[in-house]
Design a protein around this motif. Structure first.
Motif, PDB file in Angstrom:
ATOM      1  N   UNK A  66      32.760  47.385  33.044  1.00 48.24           N
ATOM      2  CA  UNK A  66      31.478  47.588  33.710  1.00 48.24           C
ATOM      3  C   UNK A  66      31.617  48.694  34.749  1.00 48.24           C
ATOM      4  N   UNK A  67      30.952  49.809  34.500  1.00 46.11           N
ATOM      5  CA  UNK A  67      30.993  50.956  35.413  1.00 46.11           C
ATOM      6  C   UNK A  67      29.603  51.150  36.008  1.00 46.11           C
ATOM      7  N   UNK A  68      29.383  50.594  37.173  1.00 46.59           N
ATOM      8  CA  UNK A  68      28.087  50.691  37.857  1.00 46.59           C
ATOM      9  C   UNK A  68      26.922  50.287  36.940  1.00 46.59           C
ATOM     10  N   UNK A  69      27.108  49.215  36.183  1.00 48.32           N
ATOM     11  CA  UNK A  69      26.048  48.700  35.327  1.00 48.32           C
ATOM     12  C   UNK A  69      26.044  49.250  33.913  1.00 48.32           C
ATOM     13  N   UNK A  70      26.839  50.250  33.634  1.00 45.26           N
ATOM     14  CA  UNK A  70      26.982  50.776  32.267  1.00 45.26           C
ATOM     15  C   UNK A  70      28.313  50.291  31.721  1.00 45.26           C
ATOM     16  N   UNK A  71      28.373  50.041  30.419  1.00 41.60           N
ATOM     17  CA  UNK A  71      29.665  49.623  29.880  1.00 41.60           C
ATOM     18  C   UNK A  71      30.470  50.843  29.446  1.00 41.60           C
ATOM     19  N   UNK A  72      31.764  50.673  29.377  1.00 42.78           N
ATOM     20  CA  UNK A  72      32.662  51.783  29.061  1.00 42.78           C
ATOM     21  C   UNK A  72      32.972  51.894  27.576  1.00 42.78           C
ATOM     22  N   UNK A  73      32.234  51.211  26.725  1.00 38.91           N
ATOM     23  CA  UNK A  73      32.513  51.279  25.295  1.00 38.91           C
ATOM     24  C   UNK A  73      32.415  52.691  24.721  1.00 38.91           C
ATOM     25  N   UNK A  74      31.501  53.550  25.195  1.00 40.86           N
ATOM     26  CA  UNK A  74      31.520  54.930  24.687  1.00 40.86           C
ATOM     27  C   UNK A  74      32.844  55.648  24.984  1.00 40.86           C
ATOM     28  N   UNK A  75      33.456  55.357  26.124  1.00 41.17           N
ATOM     29  CA  UNK A  75      34.765  55.937  26.455  1.00 41.17           C
ATOM     30  C   UNK A  75      35.812  55.357  25.508  1.00 41.17           C
ATOM     31  N   UNK A  76      35.764  54.050  25.301  1.00 38.25           N
ATOM     32  CA  UNK A  76      36.700  53.404  24.376  1.00 38.25           C
ATOM     33  C   UNK A  76      36.560  54.007  22.977  1.00 38.25           C
ATOM     34  N   UNK A  77      35.334  54.213  22.526  1.00 39.50           N
ATOM     35  CA  UNK A  77      35.103  54.814  21.208  1.00 39.50           C
ATOM     36  C   UNK A  77      35.717  56.205  21.123  1.00 39.50           C
ATOM     37  N   UNK A  78      35.548  57.005  22.181  1.00 44.07           N
ATOM     38  CA  UNK A  78      36.099  58.363  22.206  1.00 44.07           C
ATOM     39  C   UNK A  78      37.628  58.330  22.200  1.00 44.07           C
ATOM     40  N   UNK A  79      38.216  57.366  22.894  1.00 41.81           N
ATOM     41  CA  UNK A  79      39.675  57.223  22.896  1.00 41.81           C
ATOM     42  C   UNK A  79      40.182  56.824  21.516  1.00 41.81           C
ATOM     43  N   UNK A  80      39.505  55.881  20.886  1.00 47.65           N
ATOM     44  CA  UNK A  80      39.886  55.448  19.541  1.00 47.65           C
ATOM     45  C   UNK A  80      39.822  56.637  18.576  1.00 47.65           C
ATOM     46  N   UNK A  81      38.762  57.435  18.668  1.00 50.16           N
ATOM     47  CA  UNK A  81      38.601  58.594  17.784  1.00 50.16           C
ATOM     48  C   UNK A  81      39.734  59.597  17.945  1.00 50.16           C
ATOM     49  N   UNK A  82      40.365  59.622  19.123  1.00 51.47           N
ATOM     50  CA  UNK A  82      41.450  60.559  19.402  1.00 51.47           C
ATOM     51  C   UNK A  82      42.827  59.887  19.345  1.00 51.47           C
ATOM     52  N   UNK A  83      42.854  58.638  18.911  1.00 54.40           N
ATOM     53  CA  UNK A  83      44.107  57.864  18.799  1.00 54.40           C
ATOM     54  C   UNK A  83      44.863  57.792  20.119  1.00 54.40           C
ATOM     55  N   UNK A  84      44.127  57.640  21.220  1.00 59.56           N
ATOM     56  CA  UNK A  84      44.734  57.492  22.542  1.00 59.56           C
ATOM     57  C   UNK A  84      44.719  56.010  22.899  1.00 59.56           C
ATOM     58  N   UNK A  85      45.884  55.417  23.148  1.00 58.04           N
ATOM     59  CA  UNK A  85      45.926  53.985  23.454  1.00 58.04           C
ATOM     60  C   UNK A  85      45.310  53.685  24.817  1.00 58.04           C
ATOM     61  N   UNK A  86      44.700  52.515  24.908  1.00 66.58           N
ATOM     62  CA  UNK A  86      44.088  52.090  26.165  1.00 66.58           C
ATOM     63  C   UNK A  86      44.020  50.582  26.209  1.00 66.58           C
ATOM     64  N   UNK A  87      43.803  50.099  27.416  1.00 65.64           N
ATOM     65  CA  UNK A  87      43.547  48.677  27.599  1.00 65.64           C
ATOM     66  C   UNK A  87      42.342  48.532  28.508  1.00 65.64           C
ATOM     67  N   UNK A  88      41.695  47.398  28.382  1.00 67.78           N
ATOM     68  CA  UNK A  88      40.593  47.069  29.279  1.00 67.78           C
ATOM     69  C   UNK A  88      41.149  46.286  30.462  1.00 67.78           C
ATOM     70  N   UNK A  89      40.724  46.638  31.647  1.00 68.82           N
ATOM     71  CA  UNK A  89      41.003  45.862  32.851  1.00 68.82           C
ATOM     72  C   UNK A  89      39.660  45.278  33.246  1.00 68.82           C
ATOM     73  N   UNK A  90      39.529  43.980  33.148  1.00 70.77           N
ATOM     74  CA  UNK A  90      38.211  43.384  33.299  1.00 70.77           C
ATOM     75  C   UNK A  90      38.260  42.000  33.909  1.00 70.77           C
ATOM     76  N   UNK A  91      37.186  41.639  34.527  1.00 66.56           N
ATOM     77  CA  UNK A  91      37.021  40.282  35.029  1.00 66.56           C
ATOM     78  C   UNK A  91      36.356  39.399  33.989  1.00 66.56           C
ATOM     79  N   UNK A  92      35.955  40.007  32.875  1.00 65.72           N
ATOM     80  CA  UNK A  92      35.287  39.258  31.809  1.00 65.72           C
ATOM     81  C   UNK A  92      36.304  38.622  30.879  1.00 65.72           C
ATOM     82  N   UNK A  93      35.963  37.467  30.344  1.00 60.86           N
ATOM     83  CA  UNK A  93      36.793  36.823  29.342  1.00 60.86           C
ATOM     84  C   UNK A  93      36.625  37.495  27.995  1.00 60.86           C
TER      85      UNK A  93
END
Length: 129
Positions: A66-93
């Motif tokens: 959650x980035x100021x009310x927007x979700x970061x899934x578009x960033x995650x999608x862009x990372x996946x498209x470029x094969x860049x590993x990432x993790x989510x740091x979240x308070x959500x289950x």
């Protein structure tokens, strides 16, 4: 330094976190573990610009969902498209995540340093395989 931290040494990590204090704590921890931090950035637009325009400037990423009310899934999608590993740091289950990312590596806030290093170690080891 643990074996996992040594394996991850000198990795460049993009930190996407909108909470300033948490971003600073995370940055300090990563730098102490010999990571080079790119950012931190706190908005969806800024994160997308970095991923799209400078993908070679980092080896992996940590994304707050959650980035100021927007979700970061578009960033995650862009990372996946470029094969860049990432993790989510979240308070959500796990169940609160969008379906396609429900099983993606994540560290729940508040997370501990050992868990974060372990998850990154698995991400980078899988990438090399």
């Amino acid at each position: 330094m643990t074996g996992e931290a040594a394996t991850l040494r000198v990795r460049r990590i993009l930190v996407v976190e909108d909470d300033y204090l948490l971003a600073q704590v995370l940055t300090d921890f990563l730098e102490q573990a010999d990571f080079h931090v790119v950012g931190p950035v706190g908005s969806l637009e800024e994160a997308l610009a970095l991923v799209e325009n400078e993908p070679g400037s980092f080896d992996g990423a940590i994304l707050d969902i959650n980035l100021h009310g927007s979700n970061s899934y578009p960033v995650a999608d862009a990372l996946v498209a470029r094969s860049i590993p990432f993790l989510f740091a979240t308070g959500y289950g796990r169940d609160a995540l969008e379906g396609r990312y429900r099983d993606h590596p994540r560290c729940e806030k508040p997370f501990d340093q050992a868990t974060l290093l372990s998850v990154f170690g698995a991400l980078f080891n899988n990438r090399a395989a």
